[in-house]
Design a protein around this motif. Structure first.
Motif, PDB file in Angstrom:
ATOM      1  N   PHE A  59       1.418  -2.176   8.353  1.00  0.00           N
ATOM      2  CA  PHE A  59       2.591  -2.109   9.226  1.00  0.00           C
ATOM      3  C   PHE A  59       3.846  -1.859   8.392  1.00  0.00           C
ATOM      4  N   ALA A  60       3.926  -2.534   7.250  1.00  0.00           N
ATOM      5  CA  ALA A  60       5.118  -2.405   6.413  1.00  0.00           C
ATOM      6  C   ALA A  60       5.143  -1.085   5.664  1.00  0.00           C
ATOM      7  N   LEU A  61       4.001  -0.692   5.093  1.00  0.00           N
ATOM      8  CA  LEU A  61       3.984   0.463   4.195  1.00  0.00           C
ATOM      9  C   LEU A  61       3.905   1.800   4.916  1.00  0.00           C
ATOM     10  N   ALA A  62       3.251   1.834   6.068  1.00  0.00           N
ATOM     11  CA  ALA A  62       3.009   3.117   6.730  1.00  0.00           C
ATOM     12  C   ALA A  62       4.048   3.470   7.783  1.00  0.00           C
ATOM     13  N   THR A  63       5.013   2.599   8.038  1.00  0.00           N
ATOM     14  CA  THR A  63       6.004   2.886   9.067  1.00  0.00           C
ATOM     15  C   THR A  63       6.794   4.170   8.801  1.00  0.00           C
ATOM     16  N   VAL A 103     -12.153  -0.153   3.958  1.00  0.00           N
ATOM     17  CA  VAL A 103     -11.760   1.176   4.428  1.00  0.00           C
ATOM     18  C   VAL A 103     -11.488   1.139   5.931  1.00  0.00           C
ATOM     19  N   GLY A 104     -12.408   0.542   6.685  1.00  0.00           N
ATOM     20  CA  GLY A 104     -12.210   0.442   8.122  1.00  0.00           C
ATOM     21  C   GLY A 104     -10.968  -0.352   8.480  1.00  0.00           C
ATOM     22  N   THR A 105     -10.710  -1.420   7.726  1.00  0.00           N
ATOM     23  CA  THR A 105      -9.546  -2.256   7.986  1.00  0.00           C
ATOM     24  C   THR A 105      -8.254  -1.490   7.743  1.00  0.00           C
ATOM     25  N   VAL A 106      -8.212  -0.694   6.667  1.00  0.00           N
ATOM     26  CA  VAL A 106      -7.025   0.119   6.383  1.00  0.00           C
ATOM     27  C   VAL A 106      -6.793   1.132   7.505  1.00  0.00           C
ATOM     28  N   LEU A 107      -7.861   1.768   7.972  1.00  0.00           N
ATOM     29  CA  LEU A 107      -7.718   2.726   9.074  1.00  0.00           C
ATOM     30  C   LEU A 107      -7.165   2.047  10.322  1.00  0.00           C
ATOM     31  N   ILE A 108      -7.665   0.859  10.622  1.00  0.00           N
ATOM     32  CA  ILE A 108      -7.154   0.113  11.767  1.00  0.00           C
ATOM     33  C   ILE A 108      -5.665  -0.182  11.589  1.00  0.00           C
ATOM     34  N   GLY A 109      -5.284  -0.624  10.391  1.00  0.00           N
ATOM     35  CA  GLY A 109      -3.889  -0.967  10.142  1.00  0.00           C
ATOM     36  C   GLY A 109      -2.951   0.219  10.284  1.00  0.00           C
TER      37      GLY A 109
END
Length: 391
Positions: A59-63, A103-109
């Motif tokens: 949430f913080a890094l990809a905004t 990997v799946g968790t990062v995609l979800i995030g």
């Protein structure tokens, strides 16, 4: 408003709310089966907490990236792509070992981050004059998704195993995608979203921005830490069965729906923001204090804290909207507050898991939670005082 336009707006509102069900549910689904996940993947408590914390770090890094994509592709395409990504990430997270789960968790995030950015744009653009009401419904739907997964994941895991139980929530993404495609059919034109950066220096020089950032950090740290570990706290402290502890923890999410709707209504009727904020802080504090002193009254503490966590988001972002001074400044202030807040929130599940492991109980983790909430309360009060001085 014509009947056709009213119907189209109704379809869009339904699509937004179905989308919102997916924007917290994949994260909170882990909590009721956290012990199974930890055993199945061979993780420590801090390690499994990482699977809850990584999406929040996204949430913080990809905004900033999501803001750029929103401007270039439009909300229709971005939301559709994020729902497909949530589905893929949900399946990958449970398909193999820890590496694939990461990997799946990062995609979800990353996919949920797209929703955090896109939905406020849709609400302000397509529901003018109804922003507080629709925002309240959106906040309630966020908590509604958490209620579903917190309540039903453990019973599903008892029937089909934790991997299939977690994977089954991908159906929410499929339903939302169908609704979204109806609201935003392929090729539908829409305005280009431009996120201005010129307001950044002025926003960053204002003390209220940083007080709100600290307050949101305390709110987000506490919310995601409690969402990850509350079922385990109730199970270990009160001896509840796994399914029962998950259902009990759902009180926290369920009453968040009430707070998300009631607080915008109160603010819309000109209730003093400082008084509403003080009540919210007190409500939040009852959870760690109550679980430490009278855990058998958990339903009462989860009710108070649930209403508080659902309403605090509305308070913070109402202050941003009312003090920013311009749409560009509001977007920049909101981005700053969310970046700081979600960066701290990403640590919540892992920190509480690590403290639990090192202390062997839940007293120390609940004291950490208490400290985060006290920090939130102090920062909120200082932020509102700074806002009054500026006014």
């Amino acid at each position: 408003m014509t009947a056709a336009r009213s119907a189209a707006r109704g379809v869009l509102l339904a699509a937004v709310l179905l989308y919102a069900l997916n924007l917290r549910a994949p994260i909170t689904a882990l909590a009721p089966v956290v012990d199974d996940v930890r055993t199945g993947l061979g993780l420590t408590a801090a390690g499994v907490g990482l699977l809850t914390g990584i999406p929040v770090l996204c949430f913080a890094l990809a905004t900033p990236l999501m803001a750029v994509l929103l401007g270039r592709l439009g909300t229709g395409r971005v939301v559709a792509a994020s729902l497909v990504t949530i589905l893929v990430g949900t399946v990958l997270r449970v398909s193999d070992g820890f590496g694939t789960a990461l990997v799946g968790t990062v995609l979800i995030g990353v996919a949920i981050t797209a929703g955090n950015v896109a939905v406020p744009v849709v609400i302000s653009r397509d529901f003018p004059g109804h922003v507080p009401r629709v925002t309240g419904l959106y906040t309630a739907a966020l908590n509604g998704g958490s209620v579903l997964t917190t309540t039903l994941t453990a019973p599903l895991a008892d029937l089909v195993g934790w991997r299939w139980a977690l994977a089954s929530w991908g159906l929410l993404a499929v339903v939302a995608l169908v609704a979204w495609q109806r609201a935003f059919p392929v090729g539908r034109p829409e305005p280009v979203v431009v996120v201005a950066a010129s307001a950044a220096p002025a926003v960053w020089r204002r003390p209220v921005t940083w007080f709100l950032a600290v307050a949101f950090a305390g709110q987000s740290f506490s919310y995601f830490a409690i969402s990850a570990w509350l079922p385990s706290v109730l199970q270990d402290t009160l001896g509840l069965e796994r399914a029962a502890s998950g259902g009990a923890a759902a009180f926290f999410q369920l009453f968040g729906m009430l707070g998300g709707i009631a607080v915008p209504v109160a603010l819309g009727r000109r209730a003093p923001v400082a008084a509403v904020s003080a009540v919210i802080v007190l409500g939040w504090l009852t959870l760690p204090v109550g679980l430490l002193l009278a855990p058998s009254w958990w339903a009462l503490w989860c009710t108070f804290a649930g209403v508080a966590q659902g309403g605090n988001f509305a308070v913070i972002f109402t202050v941003i909207a009312s003090t920013a001074g311009s749409p560009a400044a509001a977007r920049r202030m909101s981005a700053t507050v969310q970046t700081v807040g979600y960066s701290c929130a990403a640590l919540g599940p892992s920190v509480l898991g690590a403290v639990h492991t090192s202390s062997g109980g839940w007293t120390a983790p609940l004291l950490v939670e208490l400290g985060a909430l006290v920090t939130m309360g102090v920062a909120s009060a200082l932020g509102l005082r700074s806002m009054r001085r500026e006014a």
